[in-house]
Design a protein around this motif. Structure first.
Motif, PDB file in Angstrom:
ATOM      1  N   GLU A 142       0.651  -1.100   0.107  1.00 43.62           N
ATOM      2  CA  GLU A 142       0.026   0.031  -0.126  1.00 43.62           C
ATOM      3  C   GLU A 142       0.799   1.262   0.091  1.00 43.62           C
ATOM      4  O   GLU A 142       0.488   2.420  -0.480  1.00 43.62           O
ATOM      5  CB  GLU A 142      -0.783   0.143   1.225  1.00 43.62           C
ATOM      6  CG  GLU A 142      -2.033  -1.182   1.104  1.00 43.62           C
ATOM      7  CD  GLU A 142      -1.377  -2.276   1.629  1.00 43.62           C
ATOM      8  OE1 GLU A 142      -2.181  -3.470   1.425  1.00 43.62           O
ATOM      9  OE2 GLU A 142      -0.496  -2.519   2.223  1.00 43.62           O
ATOM     10  N   PRO A 183       3.768   2.752  -3.795  1.00 43.69           N
ATOM     11  CA  PRO A 183       3.669   3.806  -4.659  1.00 43.69           C
ATOM     12  C   PRO A 183       4.002   5.073  -4.184  1.00 43.69           C
ATOM     13  O   PRO A 183       4.900   5.843  -4.878  1.00 43.69           O
ATOM     14  CB  PRO A 183       2.383   3.999  -5.306  1.00 43.69           C
ATOM     15  CG  PRO A 183       1.697   2.390  -4.822  1.00 43.69           C
ATOM     16  CD  PRO A 183       2.456   2.162  -3.532  1.00 43.69           C
ATOM     17  N   SER A 231       7.557   7.060  -5.511  1.00 42.10           N
ATOM     18  CA  SER A 231       7.221   8.301  -6.196  1.00 42.10           C
ATOM     19  C   SER A 231       8.336   9.578  -5.679  1.00 42.10           C
ATOM     20  O   SER A 231       8.627  10.148  -6.172  1.00 42.10           O
ATOM     21  CB  SER A 231       5.666   9.032  -6.004  1.00 42.10           C
ATOM     22  OG  SER A 231       4.883   8.041  -6.575  1.00 42.10           O
ATOM     23  N   GLU A 241       5.345  10.856 -10.020  1.00 37.89           N
ATOM     24  CA  GLU A 241       4.625   9.896  -9.464  1.00 37.89           C
ATOM     25  C   GLU A 241       4.518   8.714 -10.344  1.00 37.89           C
ATOM     26  O   GLU A 241       4.966   8.296 -11.459  1.00 37.89           O
ATOM     27  CB  GLU A 241       3.083  10.331  -9.997  1.00 37.89           C
ATOM     28  CG  GLU A 241       2.036   9.610  -9.444  1.00 37.89           C
ATOM     29  CD  GLU A 241       0.609  10.191  -9.849  1.00 37.89           C
ATOM     30  OE1 GLU A 241      -0.417   9.502  -9.614  1.00 37.89           O
ATOM     31  OE2 GLU A 241       0.466  11.150 -10.728  1.00 37.89           O
ATOM     32  N   TRP A 242       4.575   7.543  -9.401  1.00 33.13           N
ATOM     33  CA  TRP A 242       4.827   6.151  -9.688  1.00 33.13           C
ATOM     34  C   TRP A 242       3.534   5.114  -9.397  1.00 33.13           C
ATOM     35  O   TRP A 242       3.152   5.402  -8.278  1.00 33.13           O
ATOM     36  CB  TRP A 242       6.284   5.446  -9.257  1.00 33.13           C
ATOM     37  CG  TRP A 242       6.420   4.207  -9.752  1.00 33.13           C
ATOM     38  CD1 TRP A 242       7.009   3.662 -10.949  1.00 33.13           C
ATOM     39  CD2 TRP A 242       5.863   2.925  -9.064  1.00 33.13           C
ATOM     40  NE1 TRP A 242       7.024   2.478 -10.853  1.00 33.13           N
ATOM     41  CE2 TRP A 242       6.515   1.940  -9.764  1.00 33.13           C
ATOM     42  CE3 TRP A 242       5.222   2.686  -7.940  1.00 33.13           C
ATOM     43  CZ2 TRP A 242       6.314   0.586  -9.770  1.00 33.13           C
ATOM     44  CZ3 TRP A 242       4.920   1.338  -7.432  1.00 33.13           C
ATOM     45  CH2 TRP A 242       5.705   0.221  -8.407  1.00 33.13           C
ATOM     46  N   ARG A 243       3.162   4.641 -10.167  1.00 26.02           N
ATOM     47  CA  ARG A 243       2.052   3.361  -9.917  1.00 26.02           C
ATOM     48  C   ARG A 243       2.615   2.204 -10.681  1.00 26.02           C
ATOM     49  O   ARG A 243       3.156   2.403 -11.591  1.00 26.02           O
ATOM     50  CB  ARG A 243       0.745   4.089 -10.485  1.00 26.02           C
ATOM     51  CG  ARG A 243       0.191   5.035  -9.785  1.00 26.02           C
ATOM     52  CD  ARG A 243      -0.387   4.843  -8.535  1.00 26.02           C
ATOM     53  NE  ARG A 243      -0.965   5.595  -7.641  1.00 26.02           N
ATOM     54  CZ  ARG A 243      -0.403   6.742  -6.898  1.00 26.02           C
ATOM     55  NH1 ARG A 243       1.083   6.576  -6.808  1.00 26.02           N
ATOM     56  NH2 ARG A 243      -0.876   7.551  -6.238  1.00 26.02           N
ATOM     57  N   PRO A 244       2.128   1.127  -9.793  1.00 21.41           N
ATOM     58  CA  PRO A 244       2.408  -0.209 -10.844  1.00 21.41           C
ATOM     59  C   PRO A 244       2.113  -0.291 -12.136  1.00 21.41           C
ATOM     60  O   PRO A 244       0.786  -0.370 -12.212  1.00 21.41           O
ATOM     61  CB  PRO A 244       1.950  -1.232  -9.749  1.00 21.41           C
ATOM     62  CG  PRO A 244       1.609  -0.752  -8.542  1.00 21.41           C
ATOM     63  CD  PRO A 244       1.431   0.832  -8.830  1.00 21.41           C
TER      64      PRO A 244
END
Length: 528
Positions: free
Chosen positions: A366, A369, A373, A379-382
């Protein structure tokens, strides 16, 4: 920092230094720090030698405690003499814009490093340095194979003053090369990072314990305690079996004719060893990363941690060339990741420098990310990864599976005894086929506007993020089989190692290679 804290006499200062800053010695109390650090380093770098010597001495009947004590005492006295000579010959000079260090036992070496070249200032205060009020200070520069400058024990206040002086020189150097437009856009040079700033990430004790259980150091723990522990447990099991046989509780002959029971007993012992290794590894992580705090600003990230050895490390964002998000096999079970930031300073492939990586431990899925980031400054998301071609899996099935299957067939038709071997080989072939499938399934690539994300692994998962301009070398290779099917393998060399994405469409691999080479050549930032 006071340049005259512990100056040498005028006779110790070379003529070309006349009128310059004084040469400083390490405090007298630093002898203890040098001695303990030297003993730790000798044991750590020669662990297997010490283990072998101890085992041989234990098995030798002519070698007793008296002999062992004499040898150990002689080595300790010799180490103390070497430490005193090293301390006597160690000098450092702090100027306005550089530091010079002279050290050596028989051959004196001198190193000068300008502050504007210093990439990181790292602090370390082991338990034995705290009562002395000393801190170990390391200066790292881009491209160095190891720590460039190490002051093994100076007063903590002087260490902080030196850090502030280095930060001030770097800030002035940045202002000198900054364009007016850039200055207007980001408000000038970033201020020095305040370690007391709000934490971006602060894992709990449970997070650290689970990180220790999921990290690969469990195998080191098992290697250290596994042998002696197995011997002790084996002795106790033999004693228990003998007692049970004499008491008529069990029939040893009946047990020897039950191979499944023996296999279950062995598996139980293996599970016990792994459980003990997990617990010890978790406790080590709690002690090592106690009080972990990740803070950061626009220029760099900063981490503080440690119970017995309090450390401070930093990561300069402009020098971050790749970010690794790692989930080991045990991490998949316990749902924990850790992140590693790689920068062009120390050689990350050198085992000596493994403990100096910028590591963020015990990250839950959880929070991953947000942490990624923060470290990547975007910003990073899977992402959704594109799989590599299925022919990767087919090729390795064709290469590896016939070996155990052929051995099983030969043993079945022509072998004598070992009736269980063909079945075991077939089971090994099935397991191998499954592992190849996992390896293929885990491999993937995500193509972004400015860089790539590569996913790899077997049971665990590793995600590598990097920008095109950070690459040092790009290579496209094809085998005869790949050429027939329009495939190629893309190999990207980063400052800390190579990353390969196999079995991509040949046109895509060539396009990515050309894009990376273009951005490397046109980048305004040096890849190092």
């Amino acid at each position: 920092m006071s340049d005259a804290a512990s100056p040498d006499s005028a006779s110790d200062t070379p003529p070309d230094d006349a009128g310059g800053p004084a040469w400083n010695r390490l405090p007298g109390s630093a002898v203890a720090a040098l001695y303990i650090n030297g003993v730790q380093k000798a044991v750590r770098e020669n662990l297997f030698l010490f283990f072998g010597a101890g085992t041989g001495a234990f098995l030798s009947e002519s070698f007793g405690l008296r002999e062992a004590g004499l040898i150990a005492g002689g080595l300790l006295l010799a180490g103390l003499l070497v430490t005193l000579v090293y301390h006597r010959r160690f000098r450092f000079q702090v100027a306005d814009d550089a530091i010079r260090v002279r050290k050596g036992l028989f051959e004196q070496k001198e190193l000068k490093v300008r502050f504007e070249r210093v990439q990181n200032v790292a602090f370390s205060q082991p338990l034995y340095l705290k009562p002395l009020g000393l801190t170990r200070l390391n200066l790292e520069t881009p491209g160095a194979a190891q720590t460039e400058v190490e002051l093994p024990g100076i007063p903590t206040a002087d260490a902080h003053a030196l850090r502030d002086r280095i930060a001030g020189v770097r800030a002035r150097a940045a202002d000198a090369v900054e364009t007016p437009a850039a200055s207007a856009g980001d408000g000038g040079a970033a201020a020095d990072l305040d370690p007391a700033a709000d934490a971006k990430y602060q894992p709990s004790v449970g997070d650290l314990f689970r990180y220790g259980m999921t990290s690969n150091q469990i195998w080191i723990v098992l290697g250290v305690i596994g042998g002696p522990l197995a011997e002790r447990i084996g002795d106790r099991v033999d004693d228990a079996v003998d007692w049970a046989e004499q008491a008529g509780v069990v029939d040893v002959d009946a047990l020897s004719s039950a191979p499944l029971l023996a296999v279950a007993a062995v598996l139980g012992l293996v599970a016990l060893f792994i459980a003990l290794g997990l617990v010890v590894s978790g406790l080590i992580a709690v002690v090592r990363f106690h009080g972990y705090r990740l803070t950061g600003d626009a220029e760099r990230l900063h981490a503080e941690y440690g119970l017995l050895d309090r450390r401070e490390t930093s990561l300069k964002r402009s020098k971050l060339h790749s970010l690794e998000l790692v989930q080991t096999a045990f991490g998949r079970v316990l749902r924990r990741w850790h992140a590693v930031g790689h920068q062009a300073a120390l050689d990350a492939m050198n085992p000596i420098n493994q403990g100096k990586r910028f590591l963020v431990p015990g990250i839950s899925p959880e929070r991953l990310p947000a942490v990624a980031s923060e470290m990547a400054a975007r910003e990073w998301r899977p992402p959704e990864f594109e799989p590599i071609d299925k022919r990767f899996r087919r090729v390795y099935w064709q290469r590896l599976l016939p070996i155990p299957l052929a051995m099983a067939a030969v043993n079945h038709f022509f072998g004598d005894g070992w009736s269980w071997l063909p079945e075991a080989l077939v089971a090994a072939a099935v397991l191998l086929a499954f592992l190849i499938h996992l390896r293929w399934k885990r491999w993937g690539v995500q193509i972004g506007e400015d860089g790539l994300q590569v996913r790899e692994g077997l049971v665990g998962t590793k995600i590598i993020l990097f920008e095109d301009a950070r690459c040092q070398q790009v290579k496209v290779t094809t085998s005869p089989y790949q050429r027939r099917h329009g495939l190629a393998s893309l190999t990207v060399r980063l400052p800390h190692g190579e990353r390969t994405v196999p079995y991509l469409p040949e046109a895509l691999a060539a396009e990515l290679a050309n894009r990376m080479m273009y951005r490397i050549e046109t980048s305004t930032e040096h890849a190092l």
